[in-house]
Design a protein around this motif. Structure first.
Motif, PDB file in Angstrom:
ATOM      1  N   HIS A 129      30.497  11.340 -21.755  1.00  0.00           N
ATOM      2  CA  HIS A 129      31.293  11.868 -20.635  1.00  0.00           C
ATOM      3  C   HIS A 129      32.658  11.204 -20.634  1.00  0.00           C
ATOM      4  CE1 HIS A 129      30.162   7.951 -19.161  1.00  0.00           C
ATOM      5  NE2 HIS A 129      31.110   8.053 -18.263  1.00  0.00           N
ATOM      6  N   ASP A 131      35.162   9.997 -17.393  1.00  0.00           N
ATOM      7  CA  ASP A 131      35.096   9.909 -15.932  1.00  0.00           C
ATOM      8  C   ASP A 131      36.036  10.927 -15.283  1.00  0.00           C
ATOM      9  OD1 ASP A 131      34.116   7.611 -17.239  1.00  0.00           O
ATOM     10  OD2 ASP A 131      34.123   6.510 -15.367  1.00  0.00           O
ATOM     11  N   HIS A 209      33.056   8.784 -23.758  1.00  0.00           N
ATOM     12  CA  HIS A 209      32.358   7.532 -24.072  1.00  0.00           C
ATOM     13  C   HIS A 209      30.948   7.593 -23.498  1.00  0.00           C
ATOM     14  CE1 HIS A 209      34.238   7.040 -20.105  1.00  0.00           C
ATOM     15  NE2 HIS A 209      33.196   6.281 -19.807  1.00  0.00           N
TER      16      HIS A 209
END
Ligand SMILES: [Fe+2]
Length: 266
Positions: A129, A131, A209
């Motif tokens: 994902h 953020d 990440h």
């Protein structure tokens, strides 16, 4: 030619090229103090030696049941955040590098987080994902602090900014697949960050990440907390609710309090 030192330029370029920096901590005594505190919270006694302490962290999975893990983690996070020195130390640990990457007037996340990844545990994974996909500001950086040496699947992975740009430019192609399938497509392009206890990682959370099942024989312990420039745009994580300014300068306080003289007649 920007007005920055050679050192700043080097670290800054590294961050922009790799999406992260790994640097040595000069105030290691502060990290050690946090490790001692964690040991003390769990064991209610001080470690007998440095070996005892390190063995406790790396071999934590031999000392607990998997079913107890989440409760231990949640309890530790609450107790660590109740100690005001922990958050202050966390900033102090990364400050010299935050000064170079983010600035010396920063907003810090109100809570410091802790992650414990025991070998072969697939219950507490962070799938691929960014953020920013769920509303974070692209101006936020994560300070990730390992309490043990982290490598291969004991660590986290991140895509390079260049690969991330390629992925983002063709993102429409991946709308129908889940994050595991997306990871499979880019897995040979991600970098598992090799970082030792005594070093700190600062990374761009707008780049994909995550982590994988820890296939090493040791437990991973890491902490994380977000920082951003006080006056950079905020996303869903707002000032006051999630972030707070920790070191406002006099001129900023002056500007925030300033009011134009009233010119209307009564
Ligand atoms: Fe993340």
């Amino acid at each position: 030619m920007p007005f920055i030192s050679e050192e700043e330029s080097k670290v800054s370029n590294q961050f922009l090229n790799d999406g992260y920096i790994v640097q040595s901590i000069n105030k290691l005594q502060l990290v050690k103090k946090i490790k001692y505190e964690i040991y003390y919270i769990i064991n209610q006694k001080k470690p007998e030696s440095e070996f005892d302490l390190n063995d406790f962290f790396d071999n934590f999975h031999k000392k607990i049941e998997l079913s107890e893990l989440n409760e231990i983690r949640v309890d530790l996070i609450a107790k660590l955040n109740a100690l005001s020195w922990v958050r202050e130390s966390y900033y102090e640990i990364a400050k010299e590098y935050l000064d170079l990457i983010v600035g010396n007037e920063v907003s810090m996340q109100l809570r410091v987080n802790l992650s414990i990844q025991i070998p072969n545990d697939d219950s507490s994974l962070l799938p691929l994902h960014s953020d920013t996909w769920s509303g974070d500001s692209p101006f936020e950086c994560v300070v990730w602090l390992p309490l043990v040496d982290c490598y291969e699947t004991k660590s986290m992975y991140i895509l390079s900014p260049e690969e991330s740009r390629k992925l983002y430019s063709s993102f429409g192609e991946y709308m129908e697949i889940d994050s595991e399938e997306l990871f499979n497509k880019i897995q040979n392009k991600v970098n598992f960050i090799n970082i030792k206890y005594g070093q700190v990682l600062i990374f761009d959370q707008g780049i994909p990440h995550g982590n994988r099942v820890n296939k090493t024989k040791e437990t991973r312990w890491s902490m994380n907390c977000r920082f951003k420039g006080v006056f950079t745009p905020y996303g869903d994580k707002k000032l006051g609710e999630f972030f707070e300014p920790i070191n406002l300068k006099a001129a900023s306080k002056m500007g925030m309090k300033y009011q134009q003289p009233k010119i209307s007649k009564k």
